[in-house]
Design an enzyme around this catalytic site. Structure first.
Site, PDB file in Angstrom:
ATOM      1  N   SER A 292      -5.858   1.462   7.234  1.00  0.00           N
ATOM      2  CA  SER A 292      -5.711   0.881   5.899  1.00  0.00           C
ATOM      3  C   SER A 292      -5.914  -0.630   5.868  1.00  0.00           C
ATOM      4  O   SER A 292      -5.962  -1.225   4.802  1.00  0.00           O
ATOM      5  CB  SER A 292      -4.339   1.237   5.314  1.00  0.00           C
ATOM      6  OG  SER A 292      -3.324   0.531   5.985  1.00  0.00           O
TER       7      SER A 292
ATOM      8  N   LYS B  56       0.900  -3.880   4.955  1.00  0.00           N
ATOM      9  CA  LYS B  56      -0.010  -4.144   3.845  1.00  0.00           C
ATOM     10  C   LYS B  56       0.012  -5.631   3.507  1.00  0.00           C
ATOM     11  O   LYS B  56       0.911  -6.362   3.934  1.00  0.00           O
ATOM     12  CB  LYS B  56       0.427  -3.354   2.594  1.00  0.00           C
ATOM     13  CG  LYS B  56       0.417  -1.818   2.731  1.00  0.00           C
ATOM     14  CD  LYS B  56      -0.993  -1.251   2.790  1.00  0.00           C
ATOM     15  CE  LYS B  56      -0.985   0.261   2.981  1.00  0.00           C
ATOM     16  NZ  LYS B  56      -0.541   0.669   4.333  1.00  0.00           N
TER      17      LYS B  56
END
Lengths: 200, 200
Positions: free
Chosen positions: B118, B155
């Site tokens: 990701s 993230k």
DNA sequence: ATAAATACTGTATATAATTACAGTTATGAA
DNA sequence: TTCATAACTGTAATTATATACAGTATTTAT
């Protein structure tokens, strides 16, 4: 770093090694025992010489009071490589960072600061420091530091033979580089064994 | 690591610090002087207790013969995080790797082994170790380790307010994650300060 | 040609450092 | 209550260590 004699380099290396293995520097006696000196003063003399050459420091009256200078304990970071001389020439060393034995599975001879985006598909970005080992034999599939006609580049080695070497940029916008080692001057400076990125 | 008393932790920390700063461990007298002990035996007792608890080792008859165990000198690498407990719980520690003060510009509390793709657009790949600092306040633009309803994720933090937090995966195939801290259980475990990749 | 640096041996000593032994006081567990 | 652990003071002895001084032989710069 002032030029060390062979003996001095051996002793410096031994001290470095002891610190790595034991967590503390050796005494004069321990040095003497290792090298077969019959007098601790031989070690004392060497330590004084090494101090004079700036590669270590001695704390007076302190047992095991040997501190390696950053220069001699650290690993050089190579920025831009000037044409001509060896990659590890003083003028190419941007700074040194502390050595960390055990942080990577292979030894690190120097770090190279990455320029450009030719390797972004394998997660090597501009300004990353890639850890280079000079002694691992280069092989296909490895990421290598190559010098082609005096220009230093980092690429994946995909083919190596007497007449053709192919270096692949890991970025779909770039094309493979073909080199003929018989015609071009090709030197492998080392293999990439790790990567270090500082978010600051 | 067996539970250290407050005093023992202070002393262990001091020893660690001395090694970092001087390059060699302190003597009993130096420890005593630092902590105001009137007898070197107070330090001796502490060292014996610390040895008993396995956080260091003492070489008999050797000045400054203190070696920190890997456990106490290294930085934990966190693999998969089990639900429930704290991220640094023993069961999550895959291994420890030697600490290297100075290798990155911020302190490192632990390394987290990256799962998934990701974050590939910022060059963070699966199995990379990202260096995490627990104490830097999280801010927008930083890459953070967040725990949302007990699931740990890495993230980029793009928005933070009382009612809305947005976490962005750096991969065009994924969409932003919106969290309402009032409804969801959101904990920031730390900020990513660096990256380590081992090519082996 | 000469001085300085290198690489040691050999001896000696002050002091740095470990570490044992004998206590004291406080705290928490069995 | 009693025992173990923790956290020290105080003393002292052995030994570990740094380090000076006086040499010798060889090599390397000037």
């Amino acid at each position: 770093m002032k030029n060390l004699t062979k003996r001095q380099a051996e002793i410096l290396y031994y001290i470095k090694d002891e610190i790595e293995n034991n967590g503390y520097p050796p005494t004069r006696s321990e040095i003497s025992k290792t090298f077969g000196f019959k007098s601790p003063n031989a070690a004392e003399d060497h330590l004084k010489a090494l101090k004079k050459k700036g590669v270590l420091d001695l704390a007076a009256g302190t047992s095991r009071g040997i501190t390696l200078s950053n220069q001699s304990s650290g690993i050089p970071v190579i920025g831009l490589v000037s044409a001509g001389g060896p990659i590890l020439a003083e003028e190419n060393i941007e700074k040194t960072i502390p050595n960390n034995p055990g942080i990577l599975s292979h030894g690190i001879d120097f770090y190279l600061k990455v320029k450009g985006d030719s390797m972004i598909d394998v997660g090597i970005f501009e300004n990353d420091l890639i850890a280079i080992n000079k002694n691992i034999p280069v092989k296909t599939g490895s990421i290598v530091v190559a010098r082609i006609n005096d220009e230093v580049t980092v690429k994946t080695l995909t083919k190596i033979s007497d007449s053709q070497v192919i270096l692949r940029p890991e970025n779909s916008s770039y094309s493979d580089i073909e080199v003929n080692p018989k015609k071009d001057n090709l030197i492998f400076e080392g293999t990439c064994v790790g990567l270090l990125r500082d978010f600051s």
